[in-house]
Write a protein that holds these residues in place. Structure first.
Motif, short mmCIF file in Angstrom:
data_model
loop_
_atom_site.label_atom_id
_atom_site.label_comp_id
_atom_site.label_asym_id
_atom_site.label_seq_id
_atom_site.Cartn_x
_atom_site.Cartn_y
_atom_site.Cartn_z
N ASN A 1 50.05 8.26 -52.64
CA ASN A 1 49.06 8.34 -53.71
C ASN A 1 49.39 9.53 -54.62
O ASN A 1 49.65 10.63 -54.13
CB ASN A 1 47.67 8.51 -53.09
CG ASN A 1 46.58 8.52 -54.13
OD1 ASN A 1 46.75 7.96 -55.23
ND2 ASN A 1 45.46 9.14 -53.81
N ALA A 2 49.41 9.29 -55.93
CA ALA A 2 49.79 10.37 -56.87
C ALA A 2 48.73 10.54 -57.95
O ALA A 2 48.12 9.57 -58.41
CB ALA A 2 51.14 10.04 -57.52
N LYS A 3 48.50 11.79 -58.34
CA LYS A 3 47.61 12.12 -59.44
C LYS A 3 48.38 13.05 -60.39
O LYS A 3 49.25 13.81 -59.96
CB LYS A 3 46.33 12.78 -58.94
CG LYS A 3 45.51 11.88 -58.00
CD LYS A 3 44.26 12.59 -57.51
CE LYS A 3 43.53 11.76 -56.46
NZ LYS A 3 43.00 10.50 -56.98
N ILE A 4 48.02 12.99 -61.67
CA ILE A 4 48.79 13.70 -62.69
C ILE A 4 48.05 14.94 -63.18
O ILE A 4 46.82 14.92 -63.35
CB ILE A 4 49.07 12.77 -63.90
CG1 ILE A 4 49.86 11.53 -63.43
CG2 ILE A 4 49.82 13.49 -65.00
CD1 ILE A 4 49.96 10.44 -64.48
N ILE A 5 48.79 16.01 -63.40
CA ILE A 5 48.25 17.21 -64.03
C ILE A 5 49.14 17.54 -65.24
O ILE A 5 50.36 17.70 -65.08
CB ILE A 5 48.22 18.39 -63.05
CG1 ILE A 5 47.22 18.09 -61.92
CG2 ILE A 5 47.84 19.68 -63.76
CD1 ILE A 5 47.36 18.99 -60.73
N ILE A 6 48.55 17.60 -66.41
CA ILE A 6 49.32 17.90 -67.62
C ILE A 6 49.20 19.40 -67.90
O ILE A 6 48.10 19.91 -68.16
CB ILE A 6 48.81 17.10 -68.83
CG1 ILE A 6 48.74 15.61 -68.50
CG2 ILE A 6 49.72 17.32 -70.03
CD1 ILE A 6 48.15 14.75 -69.61
N ASN A 7 50.32 20.08 -67.81
CA ASN A 7 50.34 21.52 -68.12
C ASN A 7 50.64 21.72 -69.61
O ASN A 7 51.36 20.91 -70.21
CB ASN A 7 51.39 22.22 -67.25
CG ASN A 7 51.23 23.73 -67.30
OD1 ASN A 7 50.15 24.25 -67.60
ND2 ASN A 7 52.30 24.45 -66.99
N LYS A 8 50.10 22.75 -70.20
CA LYS A 8 50.25 23.02 -71.64
C LYS A 8 49.83 21.78 -72.44
O LYS A 8 50.52 21.35 -73.38
CB LYS A 8 51.70 23.40 -71.96
CG LYS A 8 52.24 24.55 -71.12
CD LYS A 8 53.72 24.72 -71.33
CE LYS A 8 54.32 25.71 -70.33
NZ LYS A 8 55.78 25.76 -70.37
#
Length: 295
Positions: A220-227
């Motif tokens: 299971n994957a979740k996304i984090i957008i940096n900047k």
């Protein structure tokens, strides 16, 4: 007791802020073991300042060597080595080029007099250390050495043993960048992958690759957008991609020069009050991870 839940922080490429987030979560999430699985270029120790409790050698692949006293000069090993690692020296004896030897051992099977043996190589060290935020398992591979995937598996296995001994239910893993062997080893048995990306074309490309890797191994994957605010258009593309594929954007961390200033002092964004918006978003991500761990 069941295995501790492993939360692995990954990125399809380096430089996305993966380790900064991993360090911040390691400081915010209680009762866990910390793992630095980026064994080829470990740097979590710089920010967490571990105090080593134990150090062990890591043996990688083996390299062949030829006993010239037993060798009957038949040349079968030279003929059969597909890596051209065996040749004659000036004295006419067969020798092994350690840089070309792939450790396949085939030469030991074709040698009629057992003159060839395999020698395990020490290619790094692994450590169990104590930090102010929990026990940490980490390693350093000699530059250019192979078997990083096996070393990742080793440090994760040790972390599970420590978690079981201490009754801890979670492990925070700072994974390697890319999609290679050590990344696959990091994903093994992981409960959740947090994929850190950035709103650039290369970031989007590598996000697609690492998500495909997670899917391949059913993690299971979740996304984090940096900047996230440096390119709103690309951030929107990532959001649309996530919506289309049923993926959750767990956080959108804004750009702030305070992050670099803090890192230059071996601090994370959560260690001071000068990173208000960044700190707030990372704490929100931390709370979401804690809820996931409690399920």
């Amino acid at each position: 007791m069941d295995r501790a839940k492993e939360i692995v922080i990954l990125s399809g490429k380096g430089g996305t802020g993966k380790t900064t987030l991993a360090t911040s979560l390691s400081k915010l999430i209680p009762n866990k073991v910390i793992v630095d699985a980026d064994v080829d270029a470990s740097d979590l120790f710089i920010l967490l300042k571990p105090d080593p409790l134990r150090q062990d050698e890591f043996k990688g692949g083996s390299i062949a060597s030829i006993d010239t006293k037993k060798c009957i000069q038949c040349g079968e090993c030279e003929k059969k080595c597909r890596f051209n690692a065996i040749s004659r020296n000036k004295e006419g004896n067969f020798i092994v080029d350690s840089y070309k030897c792939e450790g396949c051992e085939f030469c030991t099977y074709v040698c009629p007099v057992n003159a060839i043996k395999m020698n395990p190589q020490i290619v790094g060290n692994w450590y169990v250390s104590e930090t102010s935020f929990g026990t940490m398992v980490h390693a350093r591979l000699i530059p250019g050495a192979e078997n990083s995937g096996n070393l990742v598996a080793l440090v994760k296995r040790e972390a599970q043993l420590i978690a079981k001994k201490k009754g801890l239910r979670s492990i925070i893993v700072d994974g390697p960048p890319g999609i290679g062997c050590p990344v696959i080893s990091s994903l093994s048995s992981a409960a959740l992958a947090l994929i850190v990306t950035e709103p650039t074309l290369s970031g989007i490309h590598d996000l697609d690759r690492i998500l495909a890797t997670c899917k391949q191994f059913n993690v299971n994957a979740k996304i984090i957008i940096n900047k996230a605010d440096i390119n709103q258009s690309n951030t929107e593309k990532i959001q649309q991609f996530a919506d289309k594929n049923g993926l959750e954007i767990m956080g959108k961390i804004p750009f702030d020069r305070c992050v670099v200033k803090n890192l230059s002092k071996n601090l994370t964004p959560i260690d001071s009050d000068n990173c208000g918006a960044v700190k707030k978003e990372i704490k929100k991500i931390s709370n979401d991870v804690l809820r996931y761990l409690s399920e």
